[in-house]
Motif scaffolding. Structure first.
Motif, mmCIF file in Angstrom:
data_model
loop_
_atom_site.group_PDB
_atom_site.id
_atom_site.type_symbol
_atom_site.label_atom_id
_atom_site.label_comp_id
_atom_site.label_asym_id
_atom_site.label_seq_id
_atom_site.Cartn_x
_atom_site.Cartn_y
_atom_site.Cartn_z
ATOM 1 N N THR A 6 72.137 -45.141 -71.494
ATOM 2 C CA THR A 6 71.259 -44.152 -70.850
ATOM 3 C C THR A 6 70.674 -43.128 -71.815
ATOM 4 N N GLY A 7 70.978 -43.229 -73.106
ATOM 5 C CA GLY A 7 70.468 -42.228 -74.039
ATOM 6 C C GLY A 7 71.033 -40.853 -73.730
ATOM 7 N N VAL A 8 70.215 -39.837 -73.935
ATOM 8 C CA VAL A 8 70.686 -38.465 -73.704
ATOM 9 C C VAL A 8 70.688 -38.112 -72.219
ATOM 10 N N GLY A 9 70.236 -39.028 -71.380
ATOM 11 C CA GLY A 9 70.258 -38.779 -69.946
ATOM 12 C C GLY A 9 68.870 -38.583 -69.375
ATOM 13 N N ALA A 10 68.816 -38.231 -68.102
ATOM 14 C CA ALA A 10 67.525 -37.971 -67.459
ATOM 15 C C ALA A 10 66.851 -36.791 -68.149
ATOM 16 N N PHE A 11 65.545 -36.891 -68.342
ATOM 17 C CA PHE A 11 64.841 -35.838 -69.055
ATOM 18 C C PHE A 11 63.632 -35.364 -68.257
ATOM 19 N N ASN A 12 63.392 -34.065 -68.328
ATOM 20 C CA ASN A 12 62.252 -33.458 -67.659
ATOM 21 C C ASN A 12 61.615 -32.445 -68.598
ATOM 22 N N PRO A 13 60.304 -32.313 -68.548
ATOM 23 C CA PRO A 13 59.650 -31.354 -69.438
ATOM 24 C C PRO A 13 59.945 -29.920 -69.038
ATOM 25 N N ARG A 14 60.018 -29.040 -70.028
ATOM 26 C CA ARG A 14 60.066 -27.608 -69.744
ATOM 27 C C ARG A 14 58.664 -27.181 -69.330
ATOM 28 N N LYS A 15 58.557 -26.697 -68.107
ATOM 29 C CA LYS A 15 57.231 -26.461 -67.540
ATOM 30 C C LYS A 15 56.789 -25.011 -67.691
ATOM 31 N N LEU A 16 55.486 -24.832 -67.537
ATOM 32 C CA LEU A 16 54.922 -23.486 -67.546
ATOM 33 C C LEU A 16 55.498 -22.661 -66.403
#
Length: 327
Positions: free
Chosen positions: A117-127
């Motif tokens: 799974t790599g580093v895990g679920a990823f989401n962008p840091r949003k404005l």
């Protein structure tokens, strides 16, 4: 007699390492499935860095993320593991034969599991501004899947790290004008990359932060910028924000695995603290490990060989591809 149909190997994670691990498992004729939460194979490489050049893949002087995934997918399709996308593993529990795996879509069974799974679920840091959500995927972007859509446009890129500068360099070849927005005069990106970008016609908007977004009457994007002592506005066609990404590997703790500071603790054969559950790639932690795709490519066959040896110690011989594959 088996009550349920069992896979020999289930690979959780469809990034580059998971894809090659599935290919290697199928070379040994193991009944194999991949489960991934994204809508496509390729993981972060496919999602975040499709056009970025990678230089540390053995046998390739350089290739883009998209080319790497394309090649891996072509290789994998020859051996045809089962692939299940848009599906996340919730939990797995031990049975007499292996594991019952519960996902967001179904219940499946496997004799062994390999976590990739790599580093895990990823989401962008949003404005963190009021109306960012209504502009997402229209004028505001956190991912770039098709650089050609920005050709001959005026764009702004917000961020000061390597990814922001790399995208600016990539898009400077096709965009009409680029504005680089960063809250400091100094960038975190490699100095050589910043110097290369400064040699282009890119406009550096520093030290400014984005204060407000609005649409003009002709549906362009007005960006209000603010520093400690000044305010200004720029008008662009699109804004690309790259403030980094937040990874979440909380699922690992739910799976009752021994976790070290950086990831899953594994033995030399890549087995975790649970029997016949292995882990490879950036999800793993052990002394001296380098977070490279090439490292994960080496760990995949180790895990597969160990898994198949555990299933049938008397008959399993790893072998080389030249003796396994007959065209």
């Amino acid at each position: 007699m088996l009550t349920h149909e069992y896979y020999d190997i289930t690979i959780i994670g469809g990034g580059p390492v998971g894809m090659f691990t599935a290919t290697y498992a199928r070379m040994h004729l193991a009944k194999t499935q991949i489960i991934d939460s994204l809508a496509h194979l390729g993981g972060q490489v496919k999602t975040l860095y499709p056009t970025k050049k990678i230089y540390d893949i053995p046998g390739f002087p350089a290739l883009t993320g998209e080319e790497l995934i394309f090649n891996l997918q072509n290789q994998m399709q020859r051996y045809q593991p089962d692939v299940f996308l848009n599906e996340s593993v919730i939990d797995f529990e031990q049975t007499d034969i292996g594991y019952k795996i519960t996902t967001t879509q179904r219940v499946t069974y496997s004799k062994t599991i390999i976590i990739a799974t790599g580093v895990g679920a990823f989401n962008p840091r949003k404005l963190k501004i009021e109306n960012h959500a209504e502009l997402e995927d229209k004028k505001l972007h956190y991912f770039i899947n098709n650089p050609a859509k920005f050709a001959n446009k005026t764009i702004a890129i917000a961020g000061g790290g390597d990814s922001a500068i790399d995208w600016a360099l990539e898009l400077s070849e096709c965009a009409q004008q680029i504005h680089i927005i960063h809250r400091r005069d100094k960038f975190r990106a490699l100095p050589a990359s910043v110097a290369k970008l400064k040699a282009t016609s890119a406009q550096f908007e520093t030290p400014y932060a984005i204060n407000e977004l609005s649409l003009t009457t002709d549906q362009r994007l007005k960006i209000s910028l603010k520093s400690r002592s000044d305010q200004k506005e720029i008008i662009v066609d699109d804004l690309i924000v790259n403030y980094g990404f937040c990874a979440n590997n909380s699922h690992l703790r739910k799976w009752e695995l021994d976790i070290e500071q950086r990831g899953i603790k594994v033995a030399r054969n890549m087995e975790t603290s649970r029997p016949n559950v292995f882990a490879v790639g950036d999800a793993v932690s052990y002394p001296g490990r380098s977070d490279l795709i090439a490292t994960g490519f080496g760990e995949g066959p180790i895990a597969v060989n160990a898994a198949l040896s555990n299933l049938d110690p008397s008959n399993y011989v790893p072998g080389h591809s030249t003796s396994l594959i007959h065209d």
